[in-house]
Enzyme design. Structure first.
Site, PDB file in Angstrom:
ATOM      1  N   GLU A  96       0.928  -0.844   0.085  1.00  0.00           N
ATOM      2  CA  GLU A  96       0.074  -0.100   0.000  1.00  0.00           C
ATOM      3  C   GLU A  96       1.026   1.078   0.345  1.00  0.00           C
ATOM      4  O   GLU A  96       1.160   2.003   1.090  1.00  0.00           O
ATOM      5  CB  GLU A  96      -1.357   0.051   1.308  1.00  0.00           C
ATOM      6  CG  GLU A  96      -2.201   1.191   1.268  1.00  0.00           C
ATOM      7  CD  GLU A  96      -3.080   1.463   2.457  1.00  0.00           C
ATOM      8  OE1 GLU A  96      -3.520   2.368   2.053  1.00  0.00           O
ATOM      9  OE2 GLU A  96      -2.272   0.584   3.258  1.00  0.00           O
ATOM     10  N   LYS A 151      -2.517  -2.500  -2.958  1.00  0.00           N
ATOM     11  CA  LYS A 151      -4.127  -1.305  -2.347  1.00  0.00           C
ATOM     12  C   LYS A 151      -3.319   0.216  -3.094  1.00  0.00           C
ATOM     13  O   LYS A 151      -2.674   0.772  -2.265  1.00  0.00           O
ATOM     14  CB  LYS A 151      -4.118  -1.547  -1.128  1.00  0.00           C
ATOM     15  CG  LYS A 151      -4.617  -0.596  -0.302  1.00  0.00           C
ATOM     16  CD  LYS A 151      -5.792  -0.711   0.934  1.00  0.00           C
ATOM     17  CE  LYS A 151      -6.497  -0.068   1.476  1.00  0.00           C
ATOM     18  NZ  LYS A 151      -6.707  -0.254   2.985  1.00  0.00           N
TER      19      LYS A 151
END
Length: 303
Positions: free
Chosen positions: A178, A215
């Site tokens: 992420e 992500k």
């Protein structure tokens, strides 16, 4: 290298749904509780505070609308993973509802340098990964933040993320990488483009038999991340809401094919401690339907 759970892997790879982010940690817990209608004076110490947030998460997980039909997975905070829901370890309670458990593993962010914030050192990570694997957790999530379109900084974020990702894979878990682009960045579009370039280089360098998840903040330019969605080393691309309110987050998500939601605030914003169970379940169900529509049908449900 330990094996991934293949049933869970298949669900995450092909399931029609989204991933719920239930992983607010210590620093953001008072804010999350305030949003839930519990003011700061309601607890005497950290243990009581974490008890209140666990009760909120338990209420979500045990809601009749929170099932694997639309919620493919859920990202947990470490304390939530170690706790119980309905007398069972939290990951087990999720698995029984058809929801694949993930855990947030980063220890927060370093101060900004070169327009980014890399993750703090995590010397006990292998111990945590071993414990998570033993509890039936499928994957991890680790967050860095990109504030400016600085190639050196973004390259450092991606390098660190993939190093941690390799450690996670070796433990038999699936990493969600992420590198969040701050949606308030004055250089957001340029940062998106540099991030795409650096991610593709890192993915191309992975062994052919390895995959990761990504992500990402929703890009300024819809469809920019299509090459990541199509990349053979990517199991699934999920999107964070990044501060967008749910209607706006769903509109932006629906513009990007192949990307599903992994929302936190945009999922939980309308839930309140004071609601009756019927009110709570109706509100959560409405949020789930809206986010599911934007993830799968790519049509934002009218609020």
């Amino acid at each position: 290298m330990q094996m991934l759970d293949q049933v869970q892997k298949q669900k995450i790879a092909t399931g029609e749904g989204f991933i719920a982010a239930l992983d607010q940690s210590g620093g953001s817990t008072p804010k999350a509780l305030k949003g839930y209608g519990i003011e700061e004076g309601a607890w005497a110490n950290d243990e009581e505070m974490f008890g209140l947030i666990h009760a909120m998460r338990s209420r979500i997980i045990t809601s009749p609308v929170f099932t694997g039909d639309k919620v493919l997975g859920a990202i947990l905070f470490e304390r939530t993973m170690d706790g119980t829901v309905d007398g069972k370890p939290t990951p087990q309670a999720l698995i029984e509802r058809g929801v694949v458990p993930f855990i947030k593993i980063d220890k927060g962010l370093e101060d900004e340098a070169n327009g980014v914030q890399v993750m703090k050192p995590n010397p006990d990570l292998d111990i945590l990964l071993h414990r998570a694997k033993g509890l039936g957790v499928f994957g991890t999530k680790e967050r860095s933040v990109i504030n400016l379109a600085n190639r050196e900084g973004i390259a450092a974020v991606v390098k660190q993320q993939f190093e941690i990702g390799s450690q996670v894979l070796a433990a038999g878990l699936m990493p969600i990488i992420e590198p969040e682009v701050n949606i308030k960045s004055p250089e957001r579009a340029e940062a998106d483009a540099i991030l795409l370039d650096e991610l593709l280089k890192a993915l191309d360098a992975l062994p052919a038999d390895q995959q990761v998840m990504l992500k990402l903040s929703l890009p300024v330019q819809p469809g920019l991340f299509d090459p990541l969605v199509d990349h053979p080393r990517v199991l699934r691309v999920v999107a964070l809401s990044g501060g967008f309110a749910r209607p706006e987050a769903c509109v932006e998500l629906a513009k990007n094919r192949g990307i599903i939601a992994s929302f936190s605030r945009a999922l939980l914003n309308d839930l309140r401690h004071q609601m009756s169970d019927d009110e709570f379940n109706a509100s959560l169900g409405e949020a789930i339907d809206e986010i599911h529509g934007a993830s799968v049908a790519k049509t934002p449900v009218a609020a």
